[in-house]
Design a protein around this motif. Structure first.
Motif, PDB file in Angstrom:
ATOM      1  N   HIS A  84       0.831  -1.204   0.000  1.00 37.06           N
ATOM      2  CA  HIS A  84       0.000   0.000   0.000  1.00 37.06           C
ATOM      3  C   HIS A  84       0.868   1.257   0.000  1.00 37.06           C
ATOM      4  CE1 HIS A  84      -3.239   2.743   0.934  1.00 37.06           C
ATOM      5  NE2 HIS A  84      -2.565   3.160   2.001  1.00 37.06           N
ATOM      6  N   GLU A  85       1.956   1.192   0.735  1.00 42.81           N
ATOM      7  CA  GLU A  85       2.812   2.360   0.871  1.00 42.81           C
ATOM      8  C   GLU A  85       4.211   1.895   1.241  1.00 42.81           C
ATOM      9  OE1 GLU A  85       1.735   6.438   2.866  1.00 42.81           O
ATOM     10  OE2 GLU A  85       2.296   4.993   4.416  1.00 42.81           O
ATOM     11  N   PHE A 113      -3.207  -7.689  13.380  1.00 43.33           N
ATOM     12  CA  PHE A 113      -3.402  -7.813  11.938  1.00 43.33           C
ATOM     13  C   PHE A 113      -4.274  -9.027  11.606  1.00 43.33           C
ATOM     14  CE2 PHE A 113      -2.051 -10.256   8.258  1.00 43.33           C
ATOM     15  CZ  PHE A 113      -2.359  -9.377   7.227  1.00 43.33           C
ATOM     16  N   SER A 123      -6.954  -6.186   6.211  1.00 46.29           N
ATOM     17  CA  SER A 123      -6.126  -5.707   7.309  1.00 46.29           C
ATOM     18  C   SER A 123      -4.797  -5.245   6.741  1.00 46.29           C
ATOM     19  CB  SER A 123      -5.918  -6.817   8.340  1.00 46.29           C
ATOM     20  OG  SER A 123      -5.320  -6.311   9.506  1.00 46.29           O
ATOM     21  N   ARG A 124      -4.057  -4.487   7.545  1.00 49.82           N
ATOM     22  CA  ARG A 124      -2.748  -3.994   7.112  1.00 49.82           C
ATOM     23  C   ARG A 124      -1.737  -4.125   8.235  1.00 49.82           C
ATOM     24  NH1 ARG A 124      -3.794   1.408   4.816  1.00 49.82           N
ATOM     25  NH2 ARG A 124      -5.829   0.539   4.466  1.00 49.82           N
ATOM     26  N   VAL A 125      -0.491  -4.289   7.821  1.00 45.47           N
ATOM     27  CA  VAL A 125       0.602  -4.413   8.786  1.00 45.47           C
ATOM     28  C   VAL A 125       1.838  -3.729   8.200  1.00 45.47           C
ATOM     29  CG1 VAL A 125       1.431  -6.659   7.942  1.00 45.47           C
ATOM     30  CG2 VAL A 125       1.813  -6.025  10.336  1.00 45.47           C
ATOM     31  N   THR A 126       2.619  -3.133   9.066  1.00 47.39           N
ATOM     32  CA  THR A 126       3.859  -2.490   8.649  1.00 47.39           C
ATOM     33  C   THR A 126       5.015  -3.464   8.831  1.00 47.39           C
ATOM     34  OG1 THR A 126       3.025  -0.303   9.253  1.00 47.39           O
ATOM     35  CG2 THR A 126       5.420  -0.552   9.083  1.00 47.39           C
ATOM     36  N   HIS A 128       9.342  -4.090   8.005  1.00 39.98           N
ATOM     37  CA  HIS A 128      10.619  -3.426   7.765  1.00 39.98           C
ATOM     38  C   HIS A 128      11.565  -4.418   7.119  1.00 39.98           C
ATOM     39  CE1 HIS A 128       9.409  -0.079  10.359  1.00 39.98           C
ATOM     40  NE2 HIS A 128       8.876  -1.024  11.123  1.00 39.98           N
ATOM     41  N   THR A 143      10.552   0.632   4.851  1.00 44.84           N
ATOM     42  CA  THR A 143       9.358   0.440   5.673  1.00 44.84           C
ATOM     43  C   THR A 143       8.174   0.410   4.729  1.00 44.84           C
ATOM     44  OG1 THR A 143      10.330   1.639   7.523  1.00 44.84           O
ATOM     45  CG2 THR A 143       7.940   1.401   7.535  1.00 44.84           C
ATOM     46  N   GLN A 145       3.895  -0.664   4.175  1.00 46.88           N
ATOM     47  CA  GLN A 145       2.602  -1.047   4.719  1.00 46.88           C
ATOM     48  C   GLN A 145       1.973  -2.016   3.705  1.00 46.88           C
ATOM     49  OE1 GLN A 145      -1.042   1.589   5.171  1.00 46.88           O
ATOM     50  NE2 GLN A 145      -0.106   1.626   7.208  1.00 46.88           N
ATOM     51  N   VAL A 147      -1.097  -4.690   2.734  1.00 45.30           N
ATOM     52  CA  VAL A 147      -2.526  -4.901   2.964  1.00 45.30           C
ATOM     53  C   VAL A 147      -2.889  -6.295   2.468  1.00 45.30           C
ATOM     54  CG1 VAL A 147      -4.858  -4.145   2.335  1.00 45.30           C
ATOM     55  CG2 VAL A 147      -3.056  -2.446   2.761  1.00 45.30           C
TER      56      VAL A 147
END
Length: 150
Positions: A84-85, A113, A123-126, A128, A143, A145, A147
């Motif tokens: 997503h990002e 999540f 749902s989304r999770v970050t 690294h 980093t 994100q 989904v």
């Protein structure tokens, strides 16, 4: 190479053809840490270091692959993973083959999540990931994100 590593590498090469051009190899999946390797020669730039776009791809793919294997362990096979990002830093040049390392988020973040996904179907999770220089310092920090949606 473990069975999980072979499975993921075959999946990536089939579903994301760019991974073949990058020369991506899944090095290791152990203790919820994924390591993927991309060779310098297939990704070299005009400065004889690794192309930033290849480093970005390796970093994203380490996260995507991490998600795929972790979801497989959790018995979740009905979702689609998307980035997503993402934010990336390149503090040092990469002048050798790159190993992108994606480690697990906190247990609390993963549990949240998973619970949200099972309840809402999205749902989304970050995550690294990083790529190390030869001296062990971070050459790349990413980093992202991710989904998961049905």
């Amino acid at each position: 190479m473990s069975r999980d590593s072979r499975y993921l590498e075959d999946l990536l090469h089939h579903d994301i053809p760019l991974t073949r051009a990058l020369g991506l190899r899944v090095e290791q999946w152990e203790n919820h840490e994924l390591r993927v390797k991309v060779p310098l020669q297939a990704n070299i730039n005009h400065k004889s270091s690794m192309f930033g776009g290849s480093l970005y791809c390796a970093s994203v793919l380490a996260g995507w692959g991490w998600m795929h294997l972790r979801l497989r362990e959790a018995g979740i096979d009905d979702g689609h993973i998307v980035i997503h990002e993402g934010q990336i830093e390149y503090p040092l040049p990469v002048v050798d083959d790159a190993i992108a390392i994606c480690s697990a988020p906190s247990d609390e973040a993963w549990d949240r999540f998973e619970a949200i996904y099972r309840r809402r179907g999205r749902s989304r999770v970050t995550l690294h990931s990083r790529i190390l220089a030869a001296d062990g310092r971070d050459a790349v920090r990413f980093t992202g994100q991710f989904v998961l949606h049905k």
